[in-house]
Design a protein around this motif. Structure first.
Motif, PDB file in Angstrom:
ATOM      1  N   ASN A 150      -8.215  -5.526 -25.668  1.00 38.65           N
ATOM      2  CA  ASN A 150      -9.155  -4.750 -24.861  1.00 38.65           C
ATOM      3  C   ASN A 150      -8.393  -4.024 -23.764  1.00 38.65           C
ATOM      4  N   LEU A 151      -8.303  -2.705 -23.878  1.00 36.81           N
ATOM      5  CA  LEU A 151      -7.485  -1.939 -22.929  1.00 36.81           C
ATOM      6  C   LEU A 151      -8.073  -1.916 -21.519  1.00 36.81           C
ATOM      7  N   GLU A 152      -9.382  -2.063 -21.396  1.00 34.19           N
ATOM      8  CA  GLU A 152      -9.969  -2.135 -20.051  1.00 34.19           C
ATOM      9  C   GLU A 152      -9.527  -3.422 -19.352  1.00 34.19           C
ATOM     10  N   VAL A 153      -9.469  -4.504 -20.097  1.00 36.04           N
ATOM     11  CA  VAL A 153      -8.974  -5.771 -19.548  1.00 36.04           C
ATOM     12  C   VAL A 153      -7.499  -5.648 -19.205  1.00 36.04           C
ATOM     13  N   VAL A 154      -6.728  -5.010 -20.075  1.00 37.43           N
ATOM     14  CA  VAL A 154      -5.301  -4.808 -19.837  1.00 37.43           C
ATOM     15  C   VAL A 154      -5.069  -4.058 -18.528  1.00 37.43           C
ATOM     16  N   LEU A 155      -5.793  -2.966 -18.329  1.00 39.38           N
ATOM     17  CA  LEU A 155      -5.579  -2.160 -17.124  1.00 39.38           C
ATOM     18  C   LEU A 155      -6.033  -2.892 -15.867  1.00 39.38           C
ATOM     19  N   THR A 156      -7.149  -3.584 -15.935  1.00 37.05           N
ATOM     20  CA  THR A 156      -7.618  -4.331 -14.765  1.00 37.05           C
ATOM     21  C   THR A 156      -6.592  -5.382 -14.351  1.00 37.05           C
ATOM     22  N   ARG A 157      -6.097  -6.133 -15.311  1.00 39.95           N
ATOM     23  CA  ARG A 157      -5.103  -7.164 -15.006  1.00 39.95           C
ATOM     24  C   ARG A 157      -3.794  -6.539 -14.525  1.00 39.95           C
ATOM     25  N   ALA A 158      -3.405  -5.415 -15.100  1.00 38.85           N
ATOM     26  CA  ALA A 158      -2.157  -4.762 -14.696  1.00 38.85           C
ATOM     27  C   ALA A 158      -2.228  -4.309 -13.245  1.00 38.85           C
ATOM     28  N   PHE A 159      -3.346  -3.724 -12.838  1.00 39.83           N
ATOM     29  CA  PHE A 159      -3.496  -3.272 -11.454  1.00 39.83           C
ATOM     30  C   PHE A 159      -3.386  -4.457 -10.498  1.00 39.83           C
ATOM     31  N   LEU A 160      -4.083  -5.544 -10.805  1.00 36.90           N
ATOM     32  CA  LEU A 160      -4.083  -6.702  -9.915  1.00 36.90           C
ATOM     33  C   LEU A 160      -2.705  -7.364  -9.867  1.00 36.90           C
ATOM     34  N   GLU A 161      -2.025  -7.428 -11.007  1.00 33.91           N
ATOM     35  CA  GLU A 161      -0.709  -8.056 -11.033  1.00 33.91           C
ATOM     36  C   GLU A 161       0.344  -7.197 -10.345  1.00 33.91           C
ATOM     37  N   VAL A 162       0.241  -5.883 -10.478  1.00 35.36           N
ATOM     38  CA  VAL A 162       1.161  -5.002  -9.753  1.00 35.36           C
ATOM     39  C   VAL A 162       0.951  -5.148  -8.247  1.00 35.36           C
ATOM     40  N   ASP A 163      -0.315  -5.232  -7.823  1.00 34.17           N
ATOM     41  CA  ASP A 163      -0.614  -5.411  -6.402  1.00 34.17           C
ATOM     42  C   ASP A 163      -0.023  -6.711  -5.881  1.00 34.17           C
ATOM     43  N   SER A 164      -0.174  -7.786  -6.649  1.00 39.45           N
ATOM     44  CA  SER A 164       0.387  -9.081  -6.244  1.00 39.45           C
ATOM     45  C   SER A 164       1.908  -9.045  -6.209  1.00 39.45           C
ATOM     46  N   ALA A 165       2.498  -8.378  -7.187  1.00 37.22           N
ATOM     47  CA  ALA A 165       3.961  -8.283  -7.229  1.00 37.22           C
ATOM     48  C   ALA A 165       4.485  -7.472  -6.051  1.00 37.22           C
ATOM     49  N   LEU A 166       3.758  -6.426  -5.681  1.00 34.98           N
ATOM     50  CA  LEU A 166       4.162  -5.633  -4.515  1.00 34.98           C
ATOM     51  C   LEU A 166       4.067  -6.461  -3.240  1.00 34.98           C
ATOM     52  N   ALA A 167       3.014  -7.252  -3.116  1.00 29.96           N
ATOM     53  CA  ALA A 167       2.861  -8.120  -1.948  1.00 29.96           C
ATOM     54  C   ALA A 167       4.009  -9.122  -1.858  1.00 29.96           C
ATOM     55  N   GLU A 168       4.368  -9.695  -2.986  1.00 26.86           N
ATOM     56  CA  GLU A 168       5.481 -10.656  -2.999  1.00 26.86           C
ATOM     57  C   GLU A 168       6.794  -9.972  -2.645  1.00 26.86           C
ATOM     58  N   ASN A 169       6.945  -8.751  -3.101  1.00 19.48           N
ATOM     59  CA  ASN A 169       8.157  -7.999  -2.808  1.00 19.48           C
ATOM     60  C   ASN A 169       8.285  -7.685  -1.327  1.00 19.48           C
ATOM     61  N   LEU A 170       7.128  -7.584  -0.650  1.00 20.61           N
ATOM     62  CA  LEU A 170       7.131  -7.208   0.771  1.00 20.61           C
ATOM     63  C   LEU A 170       6.913  -8.393   1.709  1.00 20.61           C
ATOM     64  N   GLN A 171       6.839  -9.618   1.164  1.00 13.80           N
ATOM     65  CA  GLN A 171       6.429 -10.754   1.977  1.00 13.80           C
ATOM     66  C   GLN A 171       7.365 -11.027   3.150  1.00 13.80           C
ATOM     67  N   HIS A 172       8.607 -10.600   3.055  1.00 15.35           N
ATOM     68  CA  HIS A 172       9.542 -10.849   4.148  1.00 15.35           C
ATOM     69  C   HIS A 172       9.796  -9.603   4.989  1.00 15.35           C
ATOM     70  N   SER A 173       8.977  -8.569   4.772  1.00 15.25           N
ATOM     71  CA  SER A 173       9.248  -7.323   5.503  1.00 15.25           C
ATOM     72  C   SER A 173       7.989  -6.684   6.067  1.00 15.25           C
ATOM     73  N   PHE A 174       7.011  -7.502   6.471  1.00 18.76           N
ATOM     74  CA  PHE A 174       5.760  -6.948   6.971  1.00 18.76           C
ATOM     75  C   PHE A 174       5.927  -6.236   8.306  1.00 18.76           C
ATOM     76  N   ASP A 175       6.999  -6.505   9.006  1.00 16.23           N
ATOM     77  CA  ASP A 175       7.226  -5.845  10.299  1.00 16.23           C
ATOM     78  C   ASP A 175       8.059  -4.575  10.170  1.00 16.23           C
ATOM     79  N   GLU A 176       8.520  -4.300   8.965  1.00 20.70           N
ATOM     80  CA  GLU A 176       9.336  -3.111   8.766  1.00 20.70           C
ATOM     81  C   GLU A 176       8.470  -1.887   8.519  1.00 20.70           C
ATOM     82  N   PRO A 177       8.981  -0.686   8.864  1.00 19.82           N
ATOM     83  CA  PRO A 177       8.214   0.539   8.592  1.00 19.82           C
ATOM     84  C   PRO A 177       7.910   0.666   7.110  1.00 19.82           C
ATOM     85  N   GLY A 178       6.656   1.007   6.790  1.00 16.49           N
ATOM     86  CA  GLY A 178       6.263   1.178   5.405  1.00 16.49           C
ATOM     87  C   GLY A 178       5.801  -0.091   4.729  1.00 16.49           C
ATOM     88  N   ALA A 179       5.829  -1.213   5.459  1.00 15.24           N
ATOM     89  CA  ALA A 179       5.438  -2.477   4.844  1.00 15.24           C
ATOM     90  C   ALA A 179       3.961  -2.488   4.478  1.00 15.24           C
TER      91      ALA A 179
END
Length: 367
Positions: A150-179
């Protein structure tokens, strides 16, 4: 394969079963080597000596302007001719406008043999979130589609997982510009040349041109939508309006859904997309257009559709739309992707339409 069988396939008469398997067979009449006495002017000829000329418009390829082969396995599966969508024919353009930096990103690729990926991202607060989506969204989709049909399920999960991965990538830089950067995301998947599924967060858009009319596939996520505004307020956020009357979440963000913007996640700004599935009709559907708000704010959907329909090919169309948005007064980054389908070139219009936003900008009230 004989001319007779190809003609019957294109005109919709005769069964599709029993055709030999091959990657693609062109149905455009200029590429068929029929005897000279069978040819007729334009796109009609009596291929099967039935006394009835074959009308290639029934296939959807109009005036031979996009000369593409058909996808034979998909055509057999769905029982009608389906043209191949070639990435080389897709038109893309992205202009910086009057901004210091272009924070828009776009990407298209072949995920697998029967799945194509198209995406636009409009970053804000820096290009970090848009860059992250540009780099990794496709990878998440590719991993998910291996186990989920189901491609609608695929896209929904992809958006949420990308968002989580971005948050994890930035977890140590919330005080930096662009965080706390964020981005819109509008992604389209085309399977078997006929199943189109779109997902979006933010105010970048997807639009399908069907029978010459603009069919919106996305709805902007802004505080002006009651359902979106209510979610923000339930989550503890608030809505303010700037001097131009534009609404913002907590006085900062003009959209209610995005990837990134982690300082507003507790205020109701979510990364879950809205999705839409469409079955293409290549006889009637001319193209898919993905656009960022540098174009959307200044040109309405039907106007974009009309301008594209005046162009010879998708590459010219993308360039013209992006340049026209700037000429009309857009100061934002302007990005567009134009994906041609079977009815490309069939519907033309000299009516440029009317854009309230352009009138608004012309009045001198552009911020």
């Amino acid at each position: 394969m004989s001319i007779t069988r190809l003609a019957r396939l294109a005109s919709g008469s005769g069964p599709l079963v029993g055709l030999p398997r091959m990657a693609a067979v062109s149905l455009c009449p200029r590429r068929l080597h029929a005897p000279s006495d069978e040819r007729r002017s334009g796109t009609r000829f009596d291929a099967d000596s039935s006394g009835r000329p074959t009308t290639w418009d029934s296939f959807g390829i109009w005036d031979n302007r996009i000369d593409e082969p058909i996808l034979l396995p998909s055509s057999i599966r769905y029982g009608k001719p389906i043209p191949k969508v070639s990435l080389s024919k897709v038109g893309c353009a992205s202009l910086i406008g009057r901004r210091k930096e272009n924070e828009d990103r776009f990407r298209l690729s072949q995920i697998n043999n029967n799945l194509i990926y198209f995406a636009v991202f409009d970053g804000h607060g820096g290009p970090g979130a848009a860059d992250f989506c540009h780099r990794y969204m496709e990878t998440f989709i590719k991993d998910l589609v291996a186990d989920e049909g189901n491609l609608e399920v695929v896209l929904t999960r992809a958006f949420l997982e990308v968002d989580s991965a971005l948050a994890e990538n930035l977890q140590h830089s919330f005080d930096e510009p662009g965080a706390n950067a964020g981005t819109t995301a509008t992604v389209a998947l085309l399977r078997d040349g006929i199943e189109l599924v779109v997902a979006s967060v933010g105010d970048s858009r997807a639009m399908l041109c069907r029978k010459g009319k603009a069919l919106k596939l996305t709805v902007d996520h802004t505080p002006e939508r009651k359902d979106e505004k209510d979610r923000i307020k339930r989550s503890g956020g608030f809505i303010t309006w700037n001097s131009l009357g534009q609404s913002n979440v907590n006085g900062r963000l003009a959209m209610t859904r995005s990837i990134g913007d982690f300082d507003l996640k507790d205020m109701g700004v979510i990364a879950e997309p809205e999705t839409k599935r469409v079955s293409l009709s290549h006889v009637h559907d001319s193209f898919l257009a993905l656009t960022t708000d540098g174009i959307n704010f200044i040109m309405n959907s039907q106007e974009i559709c009309n301008v594209i329909n005046q162009c010879h090919d998708p590459k010219e169309a993308a360039q013209r739309i992006s340049e026209q948005a700037l000429q009309y007064g857009s100061e934002d980054n302007s990005t567009i992707m134009v994906v041609p389908f079977g009815a490309w070139g069939k519907h033309t219009s000299s009516d440029s339409g009317f854009s309230f936003s352009r009138s608004f900008v012309s009045s001198g009230r552009w911020a």
